[in-house]
Motif scaffolding. Structure first.
Motif, short mmCIF file in Angstrom:
data_model
loop_
_atom_site.label_atom_id
_atom_site.label_comp_id
_atom_site.label_asym_id
_atom_site.label_seq_id
_atom_site.Cartn_x
_atom_site.Cartn_y
_atom_site.Cartn_z
N HIS A 14 -4.00 0.75 -2.82
CA HIS A 14 -3.68 -0.67 -2.70
C HIS A 14 -3.34 -1.26 -4.06
CE1 HIS A 14 -5.43 -1.34 1.44
NE2 HIS A 14 -6.00 -0.18 1.11
N ASP A 23 -3.38 -6.73 -2.52
CA ASP A 23 -2.29 -6.21 -1.67
C ASP A 23 -0.96 -6.93 -1.92
OD1 ASP A 23 -3.81 -4.23 -0.55
OD2 ASP A 23 -4.22 -5.29 1.32
N THR A 68 0.86 -1.20 0.00
CA THR A 68 0.00 0.00 0.00
C THR A 68 0.89 1.24 0.00
OG1 THR A 68 -0.10 0.15 2.42
CG2 THR A 68 -1.79 -1.20 1.33
#
Length: 553
Positions: free
Chosen positions: A346, A350, A337
């Motif tokens: 993001h 992720d 992130t």
């Protein structure tokens, strides 16, 4: 009592049920015309009841039937004021309904409602189109929606011009007369005739060609019923549309750059996916070889205004390389992130790339690799790059029919960062993104066109600069690697080595799945596609684009 007794006498005629509504044949001058009655309370009784209480909650079937019947009955009998009063916008409704007789020259209107679907009532329209001794039957389907009036809860028809005819937008009108604009016979690049029957996606394109070239292509106008666009539709670059011909005009001829083989294939490919659109063009010239949309009512491929998602990273990468903020084989951060301007950005699922290069970040479409550079950029850097190198966001393309030429507005803080990954305020369509791929392939922006500029001596848009050889070679390597080993590899399999691609997924508020994007080139062909609400671009738009590149190679 006199009114009620009269109503009772009328109801002695034996009714027939049409779609759950009562239809009664009216004698005399109106023989054969259906009059629709709801069997509900009188107007006085309804008004008195409305004063007593404001009704809320979902509409009942009886309320939907009552409101729709009142409107359709009045419209059918030419009682414009009564029909307009049965809507939530009497002024606009009255104006358009009056025009049906005065301007559109429709007579003998009959309306046949079908079974309601909740608050929506479909109905069939039949009428006679009559003008200066010419006459022709007209038939089409439409629908209306019943809503509650805020002030008293009374059920009314939710007024939109599309109630009268589904082709109408706000401010549009229906007009019958000499068209003023002669028809055109559009030809493909091989001289074959282009028709909407053969290529359903090209209906709006043919409308645009007629509007642009009808008066100069050598044809003669006919008499027809057509949609005349209002201010809002013109601002949206919608063309007038012919709905019926009373007498045919003599068409002029306009030759386009479309390839019949690629156009046919493009139509077939978009029909495999809901809400799919694609454009194919030739980078060395800018000629548009194919354009197709799964939905034929709006030309998303040319006029759509959608966030392009990660396909925008082609333009952003050129900017970062130009400014020395990225290089293909240099280390480049790709954290899970990254926060900028108060927003936390993001990557898909992720993911992160530890110790990776910019090549790896581009190929896997790492959002944070781009967002992390926002603090080193000026608010207008991306806008200038799009305009000066890729010819976008200046509203000056002249391809031969109306287009939206992309938008990369100057933004700040989080919105500026979001623009780097094709979100925020950035808006594109497949034509724009095919042009981006073409610019990378050829090294120079050439404005796409559907009709050669020599036909009408128009000036095509240009870019004020080209990418440096160093930036261009790196950009091509990024797209080549993505096509060979990145997110575009599955779709582009077997098309190398002279190729490049970029996938994209654009989030849309209120939409479960993102719009899937894909832009690519193979030799002297470039293409881009979008599948709205389709999901990841490599899985949805990718196969459409790759198939056409393979066919055209």
């Amino acid at each position: 009592m006199g009114k009620r007794r009269h109503a009772a006498e009328r109801r002695k005629t034996r009714p027939a049920v049409l779609g759950g509504m009562i239809a009664v044949v009216v004698g005399g001058a109106g023989a054969g015309v259906y009059a629709l009655y709801d069997g509900g309370a009188s107007a006085d009784e309804r008004t008195t009841a409305a004063h007593r209480t404001v009704k809320t909650g979902p509409l009942s079937a009886a309320e939907v039937r009552t409101a729709s019947t009142r409107f359709l009955t009045a419209w059918q009998h030419g009682k414009v004021a009564e029909a307009a009063a049965a809507t939530d916008d009497p002024s606009a409704a009255g104006s358009l309904l009056t025009g049906l007789t005065k301007d559109a020259h429709l007579t003998n209107v009959t309306l046949a409602p079908k079974a309601a679907k909740g608050a929506v009532v479909p109905f069939d329209v039949k009428a006679t189109l009559a003008y200066q001794g010419l006459a022709k039957p007209l038939a089409y389907g439409s629908s209306l929606t019943v809503v509650r009036r805020t002030s008293d809860g009374a059920p009314l028809v939710d007024w939109h011009p599309a109630v009268v005819h589904p082709e109408l937008k706000d401010g549009d009108t229906l007009v019958t007369g000499e068209s003023g604009t002669p028809p055109v016979k559009a030809l493909d690049r091989e001289g074959g005739e282009i028709t909407a029957a053969r290529y359903p996606s090209l209906g709006t394109v043919l409308d645009g060609l007629r509007e642009k070239y009808g008066k100069t292509a050598g044809g003669k106008a006919g008499v027809e019923l057509r949609v005349v666009r209002g201010k809002a539709s013109k601002a949206a670059k919608l063309s007038d549309k012919t709905l019926a011909e009373l007498s045919e005009g003599t068409p002029g001829t306009v030759r386009t750059t479309l390839s019949p083989a690629l156009q046919k294939a493009a139509e077939e490919q978009v029909d495999k996916r809901a809400r799919a659109s694609v454009v194919v063009l030739r980078p060395s010239t800018g000629e548009i070889l194919a354009v197709a949309n799964n939905g034929h009512g709006f030309n998303t491929a040319f006029q759509g205004s959608l966030a392009p998602g990660s396909t925008m990273k082609v333009i952003t990468s050129s900017l970062l390389i130009d400014k020395g903020l990225a290089s293909v084989d240099k280390r480049h951060p790709c954290p899970k992130t990254f926060t900028f301007g108060g927003w936390k950005f993001h990557n898909d699922d992720d993911f992160e790339i530890k110790g990776g290069t910019f090549r790896a970040s581009f190929a896997r479409s790492c959002n944070t690799a781009f967002i992390s550079q926002a603090k080193k950029l000026k608010n207008d850097d991306l806008t200038k790059q799009a305009q000066q190198v890729f010819g976008l966001s200046m509203n000056n393309w002249a391809i031969g029919v109306p287009t939206f030429d992309g938008s990369v507005p100057v933004q700040s803080a989080a919105q500026m960062a979001a623009s780097l990954i094709g979100q925020g305020g950035v808006r594109m369509n497949p034509l724009n993104m095919a042009s981006v791929a073409a610019t990378v392939e050829s090294g120079t922006f050439r404005q796409p066109y559907l009709v050669a500029p020599s036909v009408d001596h128009r000036t095509l848009a240009t870019a004020s600069r080209t990418l440096s050889a160093k930036t261009l070679s790196q950009l091509r390597e990024l797209m080549r690697y993505t096509a060979a080993s990145g997110t575009a590899a599955e779709a582009m399999a077997g098309l190398g080595p002279d190729y490049g691609a970029k996938t994209g997924s654009a989030e849309v508020d209120g939409q479960k799945k993102p719009n899937g994007w894909f832009t690519a080139y193979k030799g002297d062909l470039a293409a881009a596609g979008v599948v709205q609400a389709g999901g990841h671009g490599g899985d949805t738009a990718g196969p459409i684009v790759a198939k056409l590149l393979k066919l055209g190679s």
